[in-house]
Design a protein around this motif. Structure first.
Motif, PDB file in Angstrom:
ATOM      1  N   ASP A 172       0.817  -1.208   0.000  1.00 52.93           N
ATOM      2  CA  ASP A 172       0.000   0.000   0.000  1.00 52.93           C
ATOM      3  C   ASP A 172       0.855   1.264   0.000  1.00 52.93           C
ATOM      4  O   ASP A 172       2.077   1.209   0.187  1.00 52.93           O
ATOM      5  CB  ASP A 172      -0.948  -0.005   1.212  1.00 52.93           C
ATOM      6  CG  ASP A 172      -0.270  -0.396   2.519  1.00 52.93           C
ATOM      7  OD1 ASP A 172       0.972  -0.404   2.567  1.00 52.93           O
ATOM      8  OD2 ASP A 172      -0.978  -0.699   3.483  1.00 52.93           O
TER       9      ASP A 172
ATOM     10  N   CYS B  53      -4.793   2.511  -9.435  1.00 54.30           N
ATOM     11  CA  CYS B  53      -5.110   1.130  -9.042  1.00 54.30           C
ATOM     12  C   CYS B  53      -4.939   0.165 -10.212  1.00 54.30           C
ATOM     13  O   CYS B  53      -4.389  -0.926 -10.057  1.00 54.30           O
ATOM     14  CB  CYS B  53      -6.539   1.060  -8.497  1.00 54.30           C
ATOM     15  SG  CYS B  53      -6.717   2.063  -7.014  1.00 54.30           S
TER      16      CYS B  53
ATOM     17  N   GLY C 160      -2.904  -4.636   4.944  1.00 54.92           N
ATOM     18  CA  GLY C 160      -2.694  -3.532   4.016  1.00 54.92           C
ATOM     19  C   GLY C 160      -3.521  -2.398   4.581  1.00 54.92           C
ATOM     20  O   GLY C 160      -3.471  -2.123   5.790  1.00 54.92           O
TER      21      GLY C 160
ATOM     22  N   ASN D 140      -6.902  -2.577   4.032  1.00 55.64           N
ATOM     23  CA  ASN D 140      -8.243  -3.120   3.860  1.00 55.64           C
ATOM     24  C   ASN D 140      -8.956  -3.091   5.201  1.00 55.64           C
ATOM     25  O   ASN D 140      -8.730  -3.942   6.063  1.00 55.64           O
ATOM     26  CB  ASN D 140      -8.177  -4.550   3.316  1.00 55.64           C
ATOM     27  CG  ASN D 140      -7.630  -4.570   1.909  1.00 55.64           C
ATOM     28  OD1 ASN D 140      -8.346  -4.275   0.960  1.00 55.64           O
ATOM     29  ND2 ASN D 140      -6.345  -4.875   1.784  1.00 55.64           N
TER      30      ASN D 140
ATOM     31  N   THR E 244      -6.500  -3.985  -6.119  1.00 57.40           N
ATOM     32  CA  THR E 244      -5.984  -2.693  -5.651  1.00 57.40           C
ATOM     33  C   THR E 244      -7.077  -1.624  -5.758  1.00 57.40           C
ATOM     34  O   THR E 244      -7.765  -1.521  -6.767  1.00 57.40           O
ATOM     35  CB  THR E 244      -4.771  -2.265  -6.501  1.00 57.40           C
ATOM     36  OG1 THR E 244      -3.823  -3.337  -6.496  1.00 57.40           O
ATOM     37  CG2 THR E 244      -4.138  -1.004  -5.944  1.00 57.40           C
TER      38      THR E 244
ATOM     39  N   CYS F  76      -8.680   2.382  -3.849  1.00 55.08           N
ATOM     40  CA  CYS F  76      -8.403   3.563  -3.027  1.00 55.08           C
ATOM     41  C   CYS F  76      -9.320   3.493  -1.811  1.00 55.08           C
ATOM     42  O   CYS F  76     -10.518   3.240  -1.949  1.00 55.08           O
ATOM     43  CB  CYS F  76      -8.716   4.803  -3.865  1.00 55.08           C
ATOM     44  SG  CYS F  76      -8.371   6.332  -2.987  1.00 55.08           S
TER      45      CYS F  76
ATOM     46  N   TYR G  30      -3.861   4.001  -1.299  1.00 56.40           N
ATOM     47  CA  TYR G  30      -4.052   2.950  -2.306  1.00 56.40           C
ATOM     48  C   TYR G  30      -3.546   1.666  -1.683  1.00 56.40           C
ATOM     49  O   TYR G  30      -2.463   1.630  -1.099  1.00 56.40           O
ATOM     50  CB  TYR G  30      -3.237   3.251  -3.565  1.00 56.40           C
ATOM     51  CG  TYR G  30      -3.675   4.498  -4.310  1.00 56.40           C
ATOM     52  CD1 TYR G  30      -5.013   4.691  -4.637  1.00 56.40           C
ATOM     53  CD2 TYR G  30      -2.749   5.465  -4.691  1.00 56.40           C
ATOM     54  CE1 TYR G  30      -5.416   5.825  -5.327  1.00 56.40           C
ATOM     55  CE2 TYR G  30      -3.146   6.603  -5.392  1.00 56.40           C
ATOM     56  CZ  TYR G  30      -4.483   6.775  -5.701  1.00 56.40           C
ATOM     57  OH  TYR G  30      -4.885   7.892  -6.380  1.00 56.40           O
ATOM     58  N   THR G  31      -4.327   0.621  -1.793  1.00 55.19           N
ATOM     59  CA  THR G  31      -3.895  -0.647  -1.199  1.00 55.19           C
ATOM     60  C   THR G  31      -4.242  -1.833  -2.086  1.00 55.19           C
ATOM     61  O   THR G  31      -5.269  -1.827  -2.763  1.00 55.19           O
ATOM     62  CB  THR G  31      -4.551  -0.842   0.196  1.00 55.19           C
ATOM     63  OG1 THR G  31      -4.069  -2.059   0.771  1.00 55.19           O
ATOM     64  CG2 THR G  31      -6.077  -0.911   0.126  1.00 55.19           C
TER      65      THR G  31
END
Ligand code: GLP
Length: 248
Positions: A67, A113, A140, A142, A152, A154, A180-181
Motif C-alpha cells: 500500500d 489502481c 494492508g 483493507n 488494488t 483507493c 491505495y492498497t
C-alpha cells in the motif's frame, strides 16, 4: 495456517527474516510482497544484517508493496516509498527499478489502481507476501467491511487507523485520509503469506482474526482460508489464544 510462537519481538523478527531468506535462497528471482508499519522493521533489519554478512543476494528479487498513502510525495518521510528505502532497499543489493509501490501521487485513483494491478500481474504474481495486522484486523489498508473480492483500490482510512498512524506525523491533520492498497483478492493470490504480529495490544485481534469466524468485519480472518499461511507472533500477541504453537 501455521502459527509460530516467538518469545518476543526480536525472536519474531528473526523467525520472519528466516522465512523470507529461505524464499530468496530457494528462488533468487522471486517476487516478495512487502509491508510497512512498525512490526516488520526488525525483520528488515535482520535481513540487512545477513545481507551484509554475505548470506543473502537480492540482485534478482522483485518487490511489490501492499500500500501507499494517497497524496504523499516519495520524498515525504512518511510515504511508504521512503520507508522501504530507509528500512530495506538502501541497504541491500536490490535493483530499485524492480521495487514497486502504488503511485501515491497519481491523482486519478482508477488509473493508480489499474496500473498497480497490471504491475503485479506483469511480474508474475507474489511468491511470498509479508503482512502486519492492524488493531481492527486490517491487512494492508483493507479496513473492516471491505469486500473480499477486491483488487488494488483507493480507501478512506478509518478514524482508528488515522489515530494509530498519528504518532508518525506532526499532527492529526497531517495524516493522509486516503491510501491505495492491494485488495483482499490480490493478497489472497500470493502463493505464500507470512503474517508478523507483536505486542499485547494485538492479543484481542489475533484471537479474533485467526480463531474467530471468517468475516469482512475482520479482514485478516480471510487468511484462514488461504492454503499456505504462516503467522509468526510473539507471546504477548498470543496471550489470549490458549493452544497456538502448532497447526491450526
Ligand atoms: C498500517 C499499514 C499496515 C500495517 C498496520 C499495522 O495501517 N498500512 O500494512 O500492517 O498499519 O502497523 P503496525 O505494525 O505498526 O502495528
Amino acid at each position: 495456517m501455521k502459527i509460530y510462537r516467538a518469545k518476543d519481538y526480536n525472536d519474531m523478527s528473526r523467525k520472519a527474516a528466516n522465512i523470507i531468506s529461505a524464499q530468496v535462497i530457494m528462488k533468487p528471482g522471486c517476487v516478495l510482497g512487502l509491508a510497512t508499519g512498525s512490526t516488520p522493521i526488525g525483520a528488515y533489519r535482520q535481513l540487512v544484517e545477513w545481507y551484509k554478512k554475505g548470506d543473502l543476494d537480492f540482485s534478482e528479487v522483485t518487490t511489490v508493496n501492499l500500500d501507499e498513502y494517497r497524496g504523499l510525495t516519495r520524498e515525504n518521510d512518511q510515504s511508504y516509498y521512503y520507508f522501504m528505502n530507509e528500512n530495506l532497499f538502501d541497504h541491500i543489493n536490490i535493483d530499485k527499478s524492480r521495487t514497486f509501490l502504488p503511485d501515491g501521487m497519481e491523482a486519478d485513483s482508477d488509473k493508480a489502481c489499474r496500473d498497480y494491478n497490471e504491475i503485479i500481474q506483469s511480474v508474475g504474481g507474489v511468491d511470498l507476501q509479508l503482512l502486519g495486522l492492524g488493531h481492527n484486523g486490517h491487512i494492508g489498508f483493507n479496513e473492516p467491511g471491505i469486500a473480499f473480492e477486491t483488487e488494488t483500490h483507493c480507501v478512506n482510512l478509518t478514524e482508528r487507523t488515522i489515530k494509530a498512524n498519528m504518532r508518525f506525523f506532526p499532527a492529526e491533520k497531517d495524516v493522509p485520509r486516503q491510501a491505495y492498497t492491494m485488495g483482499i483478492k490480490t493478497i489472497m493470490s500470493a502463493k505464500k503469506i507470512l503474517v508478523v504480529v507483536s505486542g499485547e495490544d494485538k492479543a484481542d485481534i489475533v484471537k479474533e482474526a485467526f480463531f474467530g469466524p471468517v468475516t469482512p468485519a475482520v479482514p485478516a480472518s480471510i487468511l484462514q482460508l488461504h492454503n499456505d499461511v504462516i503467522v509468526v507472533a510473539d507471546e504477548a500477541a498470543l496471550a489470549k489464544c490458549s493452544d497456538t504453537a502448532d497447526d491450526k
